[in-house]
Design an enzyme around this catalytic site. Sequence first.
Site, mmCIF file in Angstrom:
data_model
loop_
_atom_site.group_PDB
_atom_site.id
_atom_site.type_symbol
_atom_site.label_atom_id
_atom_site.label_comp_id
_atom_site.label_asym_id
_atom_site.label_seq_id
_atom_site.Cartn_x
_atom_site.Cartn_y
_atom_site.Cartn_z
ATOM 1 N N ASN A 1 0.826 -1.208 0.000
ATOM 2 C CA ASN A 1 0.000 0.000 0.000
ATOM 3 C C ASN A 1 0.857 1.254 0.000
ATOM 4 O O ASN A 1 1.920 1.301 0.627
ATOM 5 C CB ASN A 1 -0.932 0.005 1.218
ATOM 6 C CG ASN A 1 -1.874 -1.181 1.194
ATOM 7 O OD1 ASN A 1 -2.014 -1.829 0.169
ATOM 8 N ND2 ASN A 1 -2.499 -1.473 2.315
ATOM 9 N N HIS B 1 5.724 -0.547 -2.832
ATOM 10 C CA HIS B 1 5.237 0.220 -3.984
ATOM 11 C C HIS B 1 5.284 1.728 -3.760
ATOM 12 O O HIS B 1 4.579 2.465 -4.440
ATOM 13 C CB HIS B 1 3.823 -0.243 -4.361
ATOM 14 C CG HIS B 1 3.779 -1.663 -4.840
ATOM 15 N ND1 HIS B 1 2.614 -2.410 -4.897
ATOM 16 C CD2 HIS B 1 4.770 -2.500 -5.291
ATOM 17 C CE1 HIS B 1 2.891 -3.623 -5.355
ATOM 18 N NE2 HIS B 1 4.184 -3.709 -5.587
ATOM 19 N N THR C 1 -4.675 -9.029 0.281
ATOM 20 C CA THR C 1 -4.093 -8.850 -1.063
ATOM 21 C C THR C 1 -4.619 -9.924 -2.004
ATOM 22 O O THR C 1 -4.794 -11.069 -1.596
ATOM 23 C CB THR C 1 -2.544 -8.874 -1.042
ATOM 24 O OG1 THR C 1 -2.068 -8.794 -2.394
ATOM 25 C CG2 THR C 1 -1.955 -10.089 -0.364
HETATM 26 C C1 BJW Z 1 -10.017 -7.483 2.155
HETATM 27 C C2 BJW Z 1 -10.928 -6.646 2.694
HETATM 28 C C3 BJW Z 1 -10.920 -6.564 4.065
HETATM 29 C C4 BJW Z 1 -11.195 -6.531 0.513
HETATM 30 N N1 BJW Z 1 -10.060 -7.283 4.754
HETATM 31 N N2 BJW Z 1 -9.134 -8.220 2.759
HETATM 32 C C5 BJW Z 1 5.675 -12.331 -12.924
HETATM 33 C C6 BJW Z 1 4.627 -12.869 -13.628
HETATM 34 C C7 BJW Z 1 3.746 -12.046 -14.344
HETATM 35 C C8 BJW Z 1 3.913 -10.685 -14.370
HETATM 36 C C9 BJW Z 1 4.956 -10.154 -13.674
HETATM 37 C C10 BJW Z 1 5.833 -10.972 -12.971
HETATM 38 N N3 BJW Z 1 6.761 -10.188 -12.389
HETATM 39 C C11 BJW Z 1 6.481 -8.905 -12.682
HETATM 40 C C12 BJW Z 1 5.404 -8.855 -13.475
HETATM 41 C C13 BJW Z 1 4.742 -7.620 -14.016
HETATM 42 C C14 BJW Z 1 3.867 -6.917 -13.020
HETATM 43 C C15 BJW Z 1 2.802 -7.876 -12.502
HETATM 44 O O1 BJW Z 1 2.878 -8.413 -11.414
HETATM 45 N N4 BJW Z 1 1.768 -8.101 -13.286
HETATM 46 C C16 BJW Z 1 0.697 -9.030 -12.915
HETATM 47 C C17 BJW Z 1 -0.548 -8.239 -12.456
HETATM 48 C C18 BJW Z 1 0.391 -9.881 -14.113
HETATM 49 N N5 BJW Z 1 4.671 -6.388 -11.936
HETATM 50 C C19 BJW Z 1 5.309 -5.224 -12.041
HETATM 51 O O2 BJW Z 1 5.258 -4.554 -13.065
HETATM 52 C C20 BJW Z 1 6.146 -4.793 -10.855
HETATM 53 N N6 BJW Z 1 7.444 -4.464 -11.287
HETATM 54 C C21 BJW Z 1 8.345 -5.388 -11.566
HETATM 55 O O3 BJW Z 1 8.138 -6.557 -11.451
HETATM 56 O O4 BJW Z 1 9.557 -4.857 -12.000
HETATM 57 C C22 BJW Z 1 10.421 -5.730 -12.703
HETATM 58 C C23 BJW Z 1 9.929 -5.708 -14.131
HETATM 59 C C24 BJW Z 1 9.998 -4.540 -14.834
HETATM 60 C C25 BJW Z 1 9.549 -4.539 -16.143
HETATM 61 C C26 BJW Z 1 8.990 -5.678 -16.716
HETATM 62 C C27 BJW Z 1 8.905 -6.850 -15.963
HETATM 63 C C28 BJW Z 1 9.386 -6.849 -14.640
HETATM 64 C C29 BJW Z 1 5.605 -3.522 -10.254
HETATM 65 C C30 BJW Z 1 4.248 -3.709 -9.702
HETATM 66 C C31 BJW Z 1 3.729 -2.380 -9.177
HETATM 67 C C32 BJW Z 1 2.267 -2.468 -8.813
HETATM 68 N N7 BJW Z 1 1.777 -1.179 -8.682
HETATM 69 C C33 BJW Z 1 0.397 -1.003 -8.204
HETATM 70 C C34 BJW Z 1 0.054 0.469 -8.343
HETATM 71 C C35 BJW Z 1 0.809 1.313 -7.302
HETATM 72 C C36 BJW Z 1 0.464 2.719 -7.431
HETATM 73 C C37 BJW Z 1 -1.021 2.936 -7.214
HETATM 74 O O5 BJW Z 1 -1.490 2.763 -6.077
HETATM 75 O O6 BJW Z 1 -1.716 3.262 -8.185
HETATM 76 O O7 BJW Z 1 0.313 -1.433 -6.872
HETATM 77 S S1 BJW Z 1 -0.795 -2.030 -9.048
HETATM 78 C C38 BJW Z 1 -1.786 -2.323 -7.638
HETATM 79 O O8 BJW Z 1 -1.777 -3.749 -7.364
HETATM 80 C C39 BJW Z 1 -1.069 -1.631 -6.465
HETATM 81 C C40 BJW Z 1 -1.162 -2.669 -5.399
HETATM 82 O O9 BJW Z 1 -0.138 -2.454 -4.443
HETATM 83 C C41 BJW Z 1 -1.016 -3.961 -6.164
HETATM 84 C C42 BJW Z 1 -1.532 -5.152 -5.430
HETATM 85 O O10 BJW Z 1 -2.892 -5.039 -5.205
HETATM 86 P P1 BJW Z 1 -3.494 -5.574 -3.826
HETATM 87 O O11 BJW Z 1 -2.920 -4.825 -2.712
HETATM 88 O O12 BJW Z 1 -3.371 -7.033 -3.793
HETATM 89 O O13 BJW Z 1 -4.996 -5.074 -3.943
HETATM 90 P P2 BJW Z 1 -6.220 -5.731 -4.747
HETATM 91 O O14 BJW Z 1 -7.212 -4.659 -4.946
HETATM 92 O O15 BJW Z 1 -5.741 -6.473 -5.940
HETATM 93 O O16 BJW Z 1 -6.821 -6.821 -3.778
HETATM 94 C C43 BJW Z 1 -7.488 -6.433 -2.603
HETATM 95 C C44 BJW Z 1 -7.766 -7.689 -1.802
HETATM 96 O O17 BJW Z 1 -8.281 -7.299 -0.553
HETATM 97 C C45 BJW Z 1 -8.803 -8.615 -2.454
HETATM 98 O O18 BJW Z 1 -8.295 -9.944 -2.438
HETATM 99 C C46 BJW Z 1 -10.018 -8.498 -1.536
HETATM 100 O O19 BJW Z 1 -10.747 -9.705 -1.421
HETATM 101 C C47 BJW Z 1 -9.362 -8.146 -0.223
HETATM 102 N N8 BJW Z 1 -10.186 -7.414 0.720
HETATM 103 N N9 BJW Z 1 -11.680 -6.075 1.651
HETATM 104 C C48 BJW Z 1 -9.179 -8.105 4.104
HETATM 105 N N10 BJW Z 1 -11.818 -5.773 4.694
#
Ligand code: BJW
Length: 234
Positions: free
Chosen positions: A87, A104, A174
């Site tokens: 976050n 992040h 997450t």
């Molecule tokens: C509750 C609840 C309650 C609801 N109690 N729970 C390997 C394989 C495939 C792809 C890749 C890989 N390695 C890297 C990649 C590419 C990419 C990636 O992962 N893509 C996949 C999506 C396919 N990763 C990247 O690009 C990363 N960089 C990287 O790897 O660099 C090296 C590289 C460079 C170039 C090319 C390749 C590699 C960087 C990732 C950065 C993510 N950024 C974001 C935005 C940040 C800025 C912003 O805020 O706008 O980060 S994206 C967004 O997703 C944000 C979050 O931190 C992140 C994760 O989301 P999160 O926290 O899991 O939230 P949600 O909404 O998804 O889920 C919420 C959950 O809460 C749900 O499950 C609900 O059920 C639950 N919930 N209420 C408890 N009360």
Amino acid sequence: MLVLTGAGVSAESGVPTFRGGGGTSVWKGMPFYVISSAEMLERDLKEVWAWFDYRREIIEKLVPNAAHIALAGWHDRFDDFTLVTQNIDGLHARAGSRNVIELHGNIRRARCMHCSTRYELGEQDEKERPPACLECGGALRPDVVLFGEMLPAGAFETAAAKAQSCELCFVVGTSALVYPAAALPEIARSSGAYVVEVNPERTPLSDLCDEVIQGRAGEVLPMFDKDSINESKI
Ligand code: BJW
């Protein structure tokens, strides 16, 4: 002990999640993975600022919830406690958590795209968009990690080392879809840690976990204290 948190831990404070509940966060018709991307930064820096200004204004009015507060208490209850968050909202620190590894970045900071000088956004923020760096005049950008960008130097490596050595790993709120953050519980599990997921929904990680607690973080986490964790099979 290592805890990895995601957007769900802040949901009960009123911070919208990105995914979950069958929906995807959209702004001005753009899904978050378009506006929060390295490509958009290249294409339209002003629009990226508008998106983060909009969210920062919402976040600044919100307060930590029972989950943030419970986790802040765990720092003193566990000897080797590491809190890693995806976050950018800063709510863990506002609840009293220390040394949080922010994978992040942080929405309250900006960074020069030229010389990398960092700035706290706030009082001196005059809403010039993009703001200019006081050191070199370069354009500033939000100090967050967008899709396709590298994580801050050392952040993942430090977290991964802690994941490798922890005995207990909690994964809270997450969707476990974004890498490399989602690799941390996998590293912990493959190094022999007991992995517990707290989430109202199942995720791709659920099957790997030793225990899945389907519930809201703000309701589940306050129920754990050190004694209850030691007494249970956790
Ligand atoms: C509750 C609840 C309650 C609801 N109690 N729970 C390997 C394989 C495939 C792809 C890749 C890989 N390695 C890297 C990649 C590419 C990419 C990636 O992962 N893509 C996949 C999506 C396919 N990763 C990247 O690009 C990363 N960089 C990287 O790897 O660099 C090296 C590289 C460079 C170039 C090319 C390749 C590699 C960087 C990732 C950065 C993510 N950024 C974001 C935005 C940040 C800025 C912003 O805020 O706008 O980060 S994206 C967004 O997703 C944000 C979050 O931190 C992140 C994760 O989301 P999160 O926290 O899991 O939230 P949600 O909404 O998804 O889920 C919420 C959950 O809460 C749900 O499950 C609900 O059920 C639950 N919930 N209420 C408890 N009360």
